[in-house]
Design a protein around this motif. Structure first.
Motif, PDB file in Angstrom:
ATOM      1  N   ARG A 170      59.657  22.744  36.726  1.00 55.18           N
ATOM      2  CA  ARG A 170      59.006  23.848  36.023  1.00 55.18           C
ATOM      3  C   ARG A 170      58.734  23.498  34.564  1.00 55.18           C
ATOM      4  NH1 ARG A 170      59.166  29.258  37.077  1.00 55.18           N
ATOM      5  NH2 ARG A 170      60.986  29.060  38.429  1.00 55.18           N
ATOM      6  N   THR A 171      59.687  22.791  33.923  1.00 52.96           N
ATOM      7  CA  THR A 171      59.557  22.478  32.510  1.00 52.96           C
ATOM      8  C   THR A 171      59.632  20.972  32.311  1.00 52.96           C
ATOM      9  OG1 THR A 171      61.935  22.538  32.073  1.00 52.96           O
ATOM     10  CG2 THR A 171      60.735  24.634  31.968  1.00 52.96           C
ATOM     11  N   ASN A 172      59.393  20.530  31.092  1.00 51.04           N
ATOM     12  CA  ASN A 172      59.505  19.122  30.730  1.00 51.04           C
ATOM     13  C   ASN A 172      60.678  18.903  29.783  1.00 51.04           C
ATOM     14  OD1 ASN A 172      57.176  18.264  32.168  1.00 51.04           O
ATOM     15  ND2 ASN A 172      55.885  19.129  30.535  1.00 51.04           N
ATOM     16  N   ASP A 173      61.700  19.690  29.976  1.00 48.76           N
ATOM     17  CA  ASP A 173      62.840  19.621  29.067  1.00 48.76           C
ATOM     18  C   ASP A 173      63.767  18.470  29.370  1.00 48.76           C
ATOM     19  OD1 ASP A 173      63.084  23.218  29.148  1.00 48.76           O
ATOM     20  OD2 ASP A 173      61.910  21.907  27.847  1.00 48.76           O
ATOM     21  N   GLY A 174      63.513  17.689  30.422  1.00 47.33           N
ATOM     22  CA  GLY A 174      64.422  16.605  30.794  1.00 47.33           C
ATOM     23  C   GLY A 174      65.513  17.103  31.701  1.00 47.33           C
ATOM     24  N   GLU A 175      66.390  16.203  32.068  1.00 48.53           N
ATOM     25  CA  GLU A 175      67.414  16.534  33.038  1.00 48.53           C
ATOM     26  C   GLU A 175      68.604  17.236  32.424  1.00 48.53           C
ATOM     27  OE1 GLU A 175      66.544  12.696  35.904  1.00 48.53           O
ATOM     28  OE2 GLU A 175      68.580  13.339  35.500  1.00 48.53           O
ATOM     29  N   GLY A 176      68.751  17.180  31.094  1.00 50.09           N
ATOM     30  CA  GLY A 176      69.890  17.833  30.486  1.00 50.09           C
ATOM     31  C   GLY A 176      71.094  16.932  30.523  1.00 50.09           C
ATOM     32  N   ASP A 177      72.168  17.385  29.865  1.00 47.12           N
ATOM     33  CA  ASP A 177      73.393  16.598  29.781  1.00 47.12           C
ATOM     34  C   ASP A 177      74.430  17.177  30.717  1.00 47.12           C
ATOM     35  OD1 ASP A 177      75.488  15.016  29.124  1.00 47.12           O
ATOM     36  OD2 ASP A 177      75.832  15.858  27.127  1.00 47.12           O
TER      37      ASP A 177
END
Length: 586
Positions: A508-515
């Motif tokens: 949905r977003t391009n925020d990356g996979e996160g930590d």
């Protein structure tokens, strides 16, 4: 007592299954089960194992979500909760007042249903936007709600919370819980060997003299549980819609937890009618595994379970079957998840003659040494993980394959690569050495699962629910007999385009996979999801349950396959961290 449905229960025991795989082939052994059937139709399965001071005890009701109907979906899971609310002697300080309040609540609920129906009509006609909006309620509706809340408050003054679990815990029992699936509901606990009679009395009492107090407030608890597990998870809502799309006519199409509108509208009268049919002794089986005298246990079963009358109305099996699918179905969704594809084929139910070949085929495809991982992750490098397997339910079956796209690749790339591997299965015979390796691992896993009292008890109950407990002794030979021709035949039979549904997930977003923290750094996507499920599960368990499971699991990690050790260690770390957190808070 906190309950969770069987999907989360399965997450709890998955660690034992994962780290229980060993490289050496286990030898087949027959489980010596003593069966006793009471006059009311209830079966008691017994496996005496002298030396262990505890007994794994449980019982299963042959009822799950597929036995429901539209309007009361979720009722089977709701009863999993209600069965811990107590009886005439457990859970209340004043049973007479308690029953009177319950009757008054039911009467007010009848009047409230009239008001709620009027709001639904107004919503259907477009006169109001939300039938649950308090501003849309009439003065009479608000008055009834106030009376209802006053009664609930009075009931809370005499209810003894968690009384059922308290009695067990004070007598040394541990691990009490329950689980609901599509096909059954199971209840289980570990009791000290000298408290077996307590178990017989407690379990028979909640079947013979149940009091479903707090029914309407517990509906709200289940509704919140649904929100946490489905609505608030990255792809939970989409998985639910994918199920509804895949199953065109079968009752497997609705979720175990139920549809929201059914949870909101279900009445206690409807639920009681369901209970009277499906929680009768002629629809229940019990199992004991541990240190006990079978003659003594049989006498206790006759004394306690034998006093429960069988249902006058025989339980009905689900009538509606899945219609043959004639064209491919596809779903595209945008979610806060890694891009992935899920390919699901209609297959066969538990016990079908083709199921052993489909199960073995799934094992050939899955795992870090499986065909999908080697082809898609290591060779073609289009995916970070890929696996598949057969799920044979009691009345239907499916074979599901899923893969997560590597960065720079698309779900369509993964789907194309999966189709290439399936084509090889359809056209090229599996090598005998590759096939025997899977059979060896399967035999070793089966051997391990029979060693633990709890695992054996649950297996016996689930098998009894489906085709009879005897299959625990007869099924291994069926899997050992699978040939390369069997695998190629079922692949051609079931892996056709018109027989499948495909779900494609885009980020949905391009925020990356996160930590996700260092604990997840060495895990693939599927393993990360398993670990997240484990973290959610252990948060619901008490320290005694966690310590018991940890003690059983730690010695087994040395025998785990190398490909499973990262996940096994991460799961153990989650449990140890949770134990430390609870201990610090005491």
């Amino acid at each position: 007592m906190k309950q969770f449905d069987l999907r989360r229960c399965a997450t709890f025991v998955s660690l034992t299954m994962i780290i229980g795989l060993v490289s050496a082939r286990g030898q087949a052994q027959e489980v010596p089960v003593i069966e006793h059937e009471l006059k009311n139709g209830m079966k008691v399965l017994m496996v005496p194992r002298p030396g262990d001071p505890n007994i794994a005890a449980g019982w299963i009701a042959r009822v799950g979500s597929v036995y429901e109907r539209p309007g009361i979906t979720g009722v089977a899971h709701l009863f999993e909760h209600m069965m811990f609310k107590g009886t005439h002697t457990i859970g209340t300080e004043n049973i007479t007042e308690d029953l009177a309040i319950i009757q008054q609540l039911d009467q007010i609920k009848v009047e409230l249903a009239v008001e709620e129906a009027q709001l639904l009509v107004a919503h259907r006609l477009g006169e109001i936007d939300d039938p649950n909006d308090p501003e849309a309620r009439s003065s009479r509706h608000l008055e009834l709600l106030a009376q209802f809340d006053d009664l609930l408050a009075r009931q809370q003054e005499i209810v003894v919370k968690e009384d059922f679990s308290r009695i067990y815990t004070e007598q040394g029992a541990s691990g009490m819980n329950a689980g609901t699936s599509n096909d059954f509901t199971v209840y289980f606990i570990n009791v000290p060997a000298n408290k077996l009679e307590l178990w017989f009395w407690m379990e028979s009492d909640r079947l013979l003299n149940p009091v479903f107090r707090e029914f309407y407030s517990e509906r709200d608890v289940v509704h919140e549980e649904r929100r946490l597990r489905t609505d608030s998870t990255p792809i939970g809502k989409y998985q639910e819609q994918f199920d509804a799309m895949f199953w065109g006519s079968s009752p497997y199409s609705w979720p175990v937890v139920g549809w929201p509108s059914d949870l909101e509208g279900m009445t206690r009268e409807e639920a009681l009618a369901f209970f009277d049919v499906y929680y009768a002794p002629n629809n229940i089986a019990a199992a004991l595994v541990g240190d006990f005298d079978p003659e003594h246990a049989t006498a206790l079963a006759e004394r306690y379970f034998g006093r429960i009358p069988r249902s006058a109305r025989p339980p009905l099996e689900p009538r509606t079957r899945e219609m043959p699918q004639l064209a491919e179905k596809r779903m595209e969704a945008y979610a806060d998840t890694n891009p992935q594809v899920v390919m699901r084929y209609h297959s066969v139910p538990d016990g079908h003659v083709d199921e052993p070949a489909l199960v073995v085929l799934g094992q050939l495809l899955s795992g870090r040494t499986g065909r999908l991982y080697r082809a898609l992750v290591e060779d073609q490098q289009v995916a970070t993980n890929a696996s598949g397997g057969q799920s044979g339910f009691k009345f239907e079956g499916m074979f599901e394959i899923r893969g997560t796209a590597r960065q720079g690749q698309t779900p369509e790339d993964v789907e194309h690569a999966i189709e290439g591997e399936l084509e090889k299965i359809r056209t090229e015979p599996v090598g005998e050495r590759e096939l025997q390796k899977v059979k060896n691992q399967n035999a070793a896993s089966t051997f391990r699962d029979l060693e633990g009292n709890f695992q054996l008890m649950v297996q016996l109950l689930i098998r009894e629910n489906n085709r009879g407990w005897e299959t625990i002794n007869t099924d291994p030979a069926l899997y050992e007999a699978v040939t390369p021709d069997d695998i190629r035949r079922v692949a051609n039979e079931y892996f056709t385009k018109e027989n499948r549904a495909v779900a494609v997930y885009y980020r949905r977003t391009n925020d990356g996979e996160g930590d996700d923290g260092p604990m997840l750094s060495r895990l693939d996507d599927q393993e990360r999801e398993q670990l997240r499920q484990t973290m959610a599960t252990v948060a619901q368990l008490d320290i005694e349950q966690l310590q018991q499971f940890l003690a059983q699991a730690e010695p087994m990690i040395a025998t785990a396959l190398e490909e499973n050790r990262d996940l096994a260690k991460a799961m153990l770390a989650v449990i140890e961290t949770r134990i430390g957190t609870i201990g610090a808070g005491r």
